[in-house]
Design an enzyme around this catalytic site. Structure first.
Site, mmCIF file in Angstrom:
data_model
loop_
_atom_site.group_PDB
_atom_site.id
_atom_site.type_symbol
_atom_site.label_atom_id
_atom_site.label_comp_id
_atom_site.label_asym_id
_atom_site.label_seq_id
_atom_site.Cartn_x
_atom_site.Cartn_y
_atom_site.Cartn_z
ATOM 1 C CE LYS A 1 -0.211 110.976 87.964
ATOM 2 N NZ LYS A 1 -0.865 110.094 86.987
ATOM 3 C CG ASN B 1 0.227 122.793 96.217
ATOM 4 O OD1 ASN B 1 -0.683 123.043 95.434
ATOM 5 N ND2 ASN B 1 0.462 121.580 96.684
ATOM 6 N N GLY B 2 -2.008 125.282 97.140
ATOM 7 C CA GLY B 2 -3.231 125.205 97.928
ATOM 8 C C GLY B 2 -4.174 126.314 97.511
ATOM 9 C CE LYS C 1 -6.153 107.392 81.937
ATOM 10 N NZ LYS C 1 -7.188 108.036 82.728
ATOM 11 C CD GLU D 1 -7.841 111.984 82.177
ATOM 12 O OE1 GLU D 1 -7.707 112.329 83.359
ATOM 13 O OE2 GLU D 1 -7.427 110.872 81.752
ATOM 14 C CD GLU E 1 -9.368 105.013 83.467
ATOM 15 O OE1 GLU E 1 -8.206 105.447 83.349
ATOM 16 O OE2 GLU E 1 -10.208 105.545 84.212
ATOM 17 C CG HIS F 1 -33.463 103.667 77.709
ATOM 18 N ND1 HIS F 1 -34.826 103.569 77.853
ATOM 19 C CD2 HIS F 1 -32.994 102.382 77.637
ATOM 20 C CE1 HIS F 1 -35.178 102.289 77.891
ATOM 21 N NE2 HIS F 1 -34.081 101.550 77.761
ATOM 22 N NE ARG G 1 2.404 119.054 93.445
ATOM 23 C CZ ARG G 1 1.929 118.230 94.385
ATOM 24 N NH1 ARG G 1 2.302 116.964 94.381
ATOM 25 N NH2 ARG G 1 1.097 118.655 95.291
ATOM 26 C CB CYS H 1 0.901 125.166 92.563
ATOM 27 S SG CYS H 1 -0.508 126.168 92.038
ATOM 28 C CD1 TRP I 1 -3.863 122.958 86.534
ATOM 29 C CD2 TRP I 1 -5.102 123.559 88.304
ATOM 30 N NE1 TRP I 1 -5.160 122.622 86.265
ATOM 31 C CE2 TRP I 1 -5.946 122.983 87.328
ATOM 32 C CE3 TRP I 1 -5.670 124.016 89.487
ATOM 33 C CZ2 TRP I 1 -7.322 122.839 87.523
ATOM 34 C CZ3 TRP I 1 -7.035 123.888 89.673
ATOM 35 C CH2 TRP I 1 -7.840 123.291 88.699
#
Length: 600
Positions: A595, A104-105, A482, A485, A478, A501, A27, A2, A78
């Site tokens: 983020k 935040n936490g 992306k 996301e 990567e 396979h 955040r 957060c 969040w």
């Protein structure tokens, strides 16, 4: 994950707080809220929403308590404990409504604390862990200063927190943290605390970092306590953030801006570190030359670490292991290995927990981070800075390329110090890296021209397969990350040789298969396999590829084989962004993501 901000001494503090909060929204953006002094009967005036910060900004003009107030706190969430709802949005208050808390936490002993508060007769109105803190402080406030009540309360907490606590009756503001970042600053605009300097950067020139366990009154002079004793505030640090770092400028979103910045970022990395790579860079770390590397990170940072380790293995034969930070505690590591730990923010909770484990096992730690004052940087034996500048878009772009190039410079310096590669050869490699900005600029331009025509045919595709071989594989990983996301479509990345396979079962008519084309005959055979089953092949790489990343006009522009096809990543970023925009996604704030992952 957060974002919190607090301020005192600012006229119309509500507007100041929400301006700051808009720069923290990366955040978390499930809900948002604000609390200020000025309500009747000494209560904190609270305004919350399950929409984003701009909803609060629209409502502020009609929120009478918020207009004259000069002290307050704000939060963007969040969700961890509890669904997204107004009741679960911060700030949270105590039974009387006098105290307002933003956090935040995440707390670990929630059930224990809920039971304690229930026995004491407190009435809880949310599912969050944060509300518990407000009631715990309430129970310890009688007759004591707010600072003392907060000190006693945090002694009962287990987990992580950055807290700002507002007393609506007295106007006092107290902040503290443990395992979650918090900075404070004084300026003509007011006295501030925030999860991230970016929130308050336009108004402050210097700031201070709050260490775990510190408690302070957010007031002029910053009265500061450590272990219950008054101490002098720590030395202030000059802010290097520029106003333009925090705005989109002419770009439609931060991700578009940050993709375009990558050539500039790589040039900055090479200007900063290039001259010392073959000389005193490695000695400056004060580390012994390792025989093995342990790469630790999460998501994009772990991909960057793998790309760097591949270079040192390819050029110097140094073996390595790559481990997700969340798995370090249950994974055997090679004794004596140098741990190269990567985190853009340097505050990632899984990474910091892994650092504790690595320290316990006696591993020296070299941090590769974008934040020189982060918890990771402070806990590592040596630090390599990425020089990427602020990155606001949740999906990492420029920090990935900065980590790869910065990490490669570090790796080359290690190889020179270990005499595994001749220093003259290292200098040649550094000269080649100095040409990467031009290579990236070409790839960005080529992707901008080629990708928009591909998007319409991909809009209905439920999922994607990404393929790479050798040094290409990590960049395929990567690219898949992306795309998932940003578009919310599934995307799997596989070694091209693994098709038969299992992954080949996913291929049917129209399945998009994104191939990082290294021109090899073996890869051509893999492409033929998926085409025979109706796949829509999207190649990335050479000039004739679907998404060109290189041109054959110069030797450098054909790429750096020893580095791997870094230039292909920008095409994959553009592909993910363009498809997401066409699907109506918010590319700067993808759903369910934030983020700076400061909770596990």
């Amino acid at each position: 994950m957060c974002g919190i901000v607090a301020c005192t001494g600012a006229p119309e503090v509500g507007r100041v707080l929400l301006d700051a909060l808009s720069r923290l929204e990366y955040r978390g953006y499930d809900s948002a809220g604000i609390a200020v002094t000025g309500a009747a009967d000494g209560r904190s005036a609270v305004l919350r929403t399950t929409f984003r910060v701009d909803d609060l900004q629209r409502r502020l003009d009609h929120w009478q308590p918020g207009l004259p107030a000069t002290t307050g706190v704000a939060h963007t969430r969040w969700a961890t404990h509890g669904e997204v709802s107004v009741d679960n949005a911060h700030p949270h208050t105590d039974c009387s409504g006098r105290l307002a808390v933003v956090h935040n936490g995440v707390l670990d002993n929630v059930l224990e604390l809920r039971a304690e508060l229930g026995r004491a007769g407190h009435v809880l109105t949310s599912q969050t862990d944060t509300e518990l803190i407000a009631h715990l402080i309430e129970g310890r406030l009688g007759g004591f200063p707010l600072r003392r009540a907060v000190e006693e309360t945090i002694g009962c907490l287990r987990g992580s927190w950055a807290l700002a606590v507002l007393d609506g009756a007295t106007g006092e503001l107290v902040v503290t943290c443990h395992g979650s970042p918090l900075v404070v600053a004084e300026s003509e605009r007011g006295v501030f605390a925030a999860s991230d300097l970016a929130a308050i950067a336009p108004w402050v020139e210097r700031y201070r970092i709050v260490e775990d366990g510190d408690v302070l009154d957010l007031a002029p002079g910053l009265p500061w306590w450590r272990h219950g004793m008054a101490v002098r505030p720590p030395a202030s640090i000059a802010s290097t953030l520029r106003g333009t770092d925090l705005t989109r400028g002419v770009h439609p979103d931060f991700m578009a801006k940050e993709i375009e910045q990558q050539p500039e970022v790589v040039a900055e990395v090479m200007t900063t570190w290039g001259p010392s790579v073959a000389g005193d860079l490695w000695p400056s770390f004060g580390l012994q030359v390792p025989r093995h590397l342990t790469i630790v990170g999460c998501g994009t940072s772990l991909h960057a670490g793998r790309a760097v380790a591949q270079v040192t293995a390819r050029l110097g034969g140094i073996p390595y292991s790559a481990i997700e930070a969340s798995e370090v505690a249950t994974t055997t590591t090679v004794p004596g290995s140098l741990a190269v730990v990567l985190s853009q923010s340097g505050e990632t909770a899984d990474v910091l927990r892994a650092v504790d484990v690595l320290h316990q096992r006696g591993h020296p730690i070299l941090a590769l981070t974008n934040n020189p004052h982060s918890a990771l940087a402070r806990q590592a034996q040596a630090v390599m800075l990425c020089q990427a500048g602020p990155e606001i878009g949740v999906a990492a772009t420029k920090t990935f390329t900065a980590q790869v190039i910065g990490g490669t410079a570090m790796g080359l310096s290690l190889l020179a110090a270990a005499r595994l590669v001749d220093r003259s050869a290292v200098r040649r490699r550094v000269a080649e890296l100095s040409g990467v900005p031009d290579l990236l600029a070409y790839a960005i331009g080529a992707a901008r021209r080629s990708v928009p025509d591909l998007v319409p045919a991909l809009l209905d595709s439920p999922g994607f397969v990404f393929l790479g071989r050798g040094s290409s594989r990590v960049f395929a990983d990567e690219g898949a990350l992306k795309l998932k996301e940003l578009t919310y479509r599934w995307a799997e990345s596989h070694a091209a040789g693994e098709l038969k396979h299992g992954p080949l079962a996913l291929i049917e008519t129209g399945t998009p298969v994104v191939v990082l084309d290294d021109g090899s005959e073996r890869l051509a055979a893999n492409i033929a396999e998926v085409r025979a089953r109706g796949a829509r092949v999207i190649s990335v790489g050479p000039e004739q590829a679907t998404i060109p990343a290189r041109t054959s006009t110069t030797a450098l522009a054909r790429g750096l084989d020893w580095l791997g096809p870094l230039e292909t990543v920008v095409g994959l970023q553009v592909l993910a962004r363009e498809l997401a925009v066409a699907l109506g996604r918010d590319v700067d704030k993808p759903r369910n993501l934030a983020k700076s992952v400061t909770v596990e």
